[in-house]
Motif scaffolding. Structure first.
Motif, mmCIF file in Angstrom:
data_model
loop_
_atom_site.group_PDB
_atom_site.id
_atom_site.type_symbol
_atom_site.label_atom_id
_atom_site.label_comp_id
_atom_site.label_asym_id
_atom_site.label_seq_id
_atom_site.Cartn_x
_atom_site.Cartn_y
_atom_site.Cartn_z
ATOM 1 N N UNK A 1 17.021 -55.682 28.836
ATOM 2 C CA UNK A 1 18.170 -55.752 29.736
ATOM 3 C C UNK A 1 18.706 -57.175 29.728
ATOM 4 N N UNK A 2 19.867 -57.358 30.360
ATOM 5 C CA UNK A 2 20.442 -58.686 30.506
ATOM 6 C C UNK A 2 21.258 -59.124 29.301
ATOM 7 N N UNK A 3 21.776 -60.329 29.385
ATOM 8 C CA UNK A 3 21.532 -61.308 30.457
ATOM 9 C C UNK A 3 22.243 -61.014 31.784
ATOM 10 N N UNK A 4 23.154 -60.041 31.799
ATOM 11 C CA UNK A 4 23.800 -59.699 33.061
ATOM 12 C C UNK A 4 22.870 -58.862 33.938
ATOM 13 N N UNK A 5 23.239 -58.718 35.197
ATOM 14 C CA UNK A 5 22.425 -57.950 36.129
ATOM 15 C C UNK A 5 22.361 -56.482 35.694
ATOM 16 N N UNK A 6 21.228 -55.874 35.930
ATOM 17 C CA UNK A 6 21.011 -54.483 35.528
ATOM 18 C C UNK A 6 21.949 -53.559 36.299
ATOM 19 N N UNK A 7 22.618 -52.661 35.586
ATOM 20 C CA UNK A 7 23.517 -51.693 36.209
ATOM 21 C C UNK A 7 22.705 -50.480 36.669
ATOM 22 N N UNK A 8 23.253 -49.661 37.556
ATOM 23 C CA UNK A 8 22.541 -48.449 37.993
ATOM 24 C C UNK A 8 22.146 -47.554 36.824
ATOM 25 N N UNK A 9 23.021 -47.451 35.835
ATOM 26 C CA UNK A 9 22.728 -46.611 34.666
ATOM 27 C C UNK A 9 21.549 -47.174 33.879
ATOM 28 N N UNK A 10 21.521 -48.494 33.699
ATOM 29 C CA UNK A 10 20.412 -49.137 32.988
ATOM 30 C C UNK A 10 19.122 -48.994 33.783
ATOM 31 N N UNK A 11 19.233 -49.160 35.081
ATOM 32 C CA UNK A 11 18.072 -49.030 35.956
ATOM 33 C C UNK A 11 17.432 -47.661 35.794
ATOM 34 N N UNK A 12 18.249 -46.632 35.794
ATOM 35 C CA UNK A 12 17.746 -45.270 35.651
ATOM 36 C C UNK A 12 17.097 -45.067 34.285
ATOM 37 N N UNK A 13 17.762 -45.563 33.237
ATOM 38 C CA UNK A 13 17.272 -45.390 31.876
ATOM 39 C C UNK A 13 15.948 -46.120 31.658
ATOM 40 N N UNK A 14 15.873 -47.369 32.133
ATOM 41 C CA UNK A 14 14.659 -48.165 31.936
ATOM 42 C C UNK A 14 13.503 -47.645 32.792
ATOM 43 N N UNK A 15 13.805 -47.249 34.016
ATOM 44 C CA UNK A 15 12.762 -46.735 34.904
ATOM 45 C C UNK A 15 12.164 -45.441 34.364
ATOM 46 N N UNK A 16 12.996 -44.643 33.689
ATOM 47 C CA UNK A 16 12.532 -43.370 33.138
ATOM 48 C C UNK A 16 11.479 -43.564 32.053
ATOM 49 N N UNK A 17 11.430 -44.746 31.463
ATOM 50 C CA UNK A 17 10.448 -45.027 30.410
ATOM 51 C C UNK A 17 9.104 -45.442 30.994
ATOM 52 N N UNK A 18 9.060 -45.518 32.331
ATOM 53 C CA UNK A 18 7.825 -45.798 33.069
ATOM 54 C C UNK A 18 7.074 -47.055 32.580
ATOM 55 N N UNK A 19 7.770 -48.179 32.542
ATOM 56 C CA UNK A 19 7.076 -49.419 32.149
ATOM 57 C C UNK A 19 6.110 -49.860 33.231
ATOM 58 N N UNK A 20 5.027 -50.480 32.822
ATOM 59 C CA UNK A 20 4.048 -50.994 33.778
ATOM 60 C C UNK A 20 4.391 -52.421 34.197
#
Length: 269
Positions: A198-217
């Motif tokens: 992600x970045x360097x800009x602030x994470x967008x809601x769409x990016x947040x959803x996509x990245x969270x879905x990958x279940x990073x630790x």
């Protein structure tokens, strides 16, 4: 890196500041060696870098007379508000090192009336980029042997640190991480599974959803460009990775600190 947001004073004001400071005896030379005058210096070339990062690369390459303008305590170097006193460091320099996202470097040199050579340096903690930068500067300074030796030490230390972090993998398995665009080098050092960036800009809601879905630790955020909590509610532990070397101008220390952070976080998960 992010676009610079700088409030740079006019060249006339900066030049006036230099004249006043020069009259007071300020030379900006770190060791008091003589003027440039086209003559070789006993302690090697005088190098002035815009930040501690370029300065650290110059030191690794073998330069001994190294100074930098932006204080190491400044979190995001491009935000630094240039002062007339900074020009005294440039006036007697042989080389001025800068990064492409620091547009004030050329104006510093022009305002100071310096005859220094302006050298662009790529700031990226990717190992290949770091070694290439040190090699480039070593050739420029005539310190190739020192640069080659440092690169060998860097490679050996990086390998050792990678093994230490690997030994702390949760359950002996590669941790899944998300990294800021300029901290992927840390994920590589850890041997982690990079699920996304992600970045360097602030994470967008769409990016947040996509990245969270990958279940990073874990989230490897960029301390020098942090926008706060990256994946709130995801359960991922966020680590603030520092890219810029400190006042010790030690590039390897940046890797060591990141390795220690990840080793502790992985071992405690």
């Amino acid at each position: 890196m992010a676009p610079a947001r700088l409030l740079v004073r006019s060249l006339a004001a900066l030049s006036a500041g230099l004249l006043v400071l020069t009259a007071c005896g300020g030379s900006g030379d770190s060791d008091g060696s003589g003027d440039s005058g086209g003559k070789p210096r006993s302690g090697g070339p005088v190098v002035v870098a815009t930040s501690s990062w370029e300065a650290a690369l110059a030191k690794a390459a073998g330069a001994k007379n190294v100074q930098y303008i932006v204080p190491a305590s400044i979190r995001h170097a491009p935000d630094y508000d240039l002062k007339p006193s900074d020009l005294t460091k440039v006036a007697d320099a042989d080389y001025v090192l800068y990064a492409s996202f620091e547009p004030f470097a050329g104006r510093i040199k022009e305002a100071a009336g310096s005859k220094a050579k302006l050298v662009e340096v790529q700031l990226d903690n990717d190992p290949a980029a770091t070694e290439a930068g040190v090699t480039k500067l070593g050739k420029l300074f005539g310190t190739e042997r020192v640069a080659t030796k440092w690169n060998a030490t860097f490679a050996a230390q990086r390998k050792k640190l990678a093994q230490q972090v690997k030994s702390a993998w949760p359950g002996g398995k590669r941790p899944v991480v998300v990294a800021q665009a300029f901290t992927t080098w840390a994920a590589e050092l850890a041997g982690a599974q990079l699920a996304g960036t992600y970045g360097p800009d602030q994470v967008t809601p769409a990016q947040l959803s996509k990245l969270s879905a990958k279940k990073p630790k874990f989230v490897l955020d960029n301390e020098n460009m942090s926008t706060g909590t990256v994946l709130p509610g995801s359960g991922a532990k966020q680590l603030n990775i520092v890219n810029y070397p400190g006042a010790d101008l030690d590039v390897i220390a940046v890797y060591r600190k990141a390795a220690e952070q990840m080793e502790k976080a992985f071992g405690g998960s």
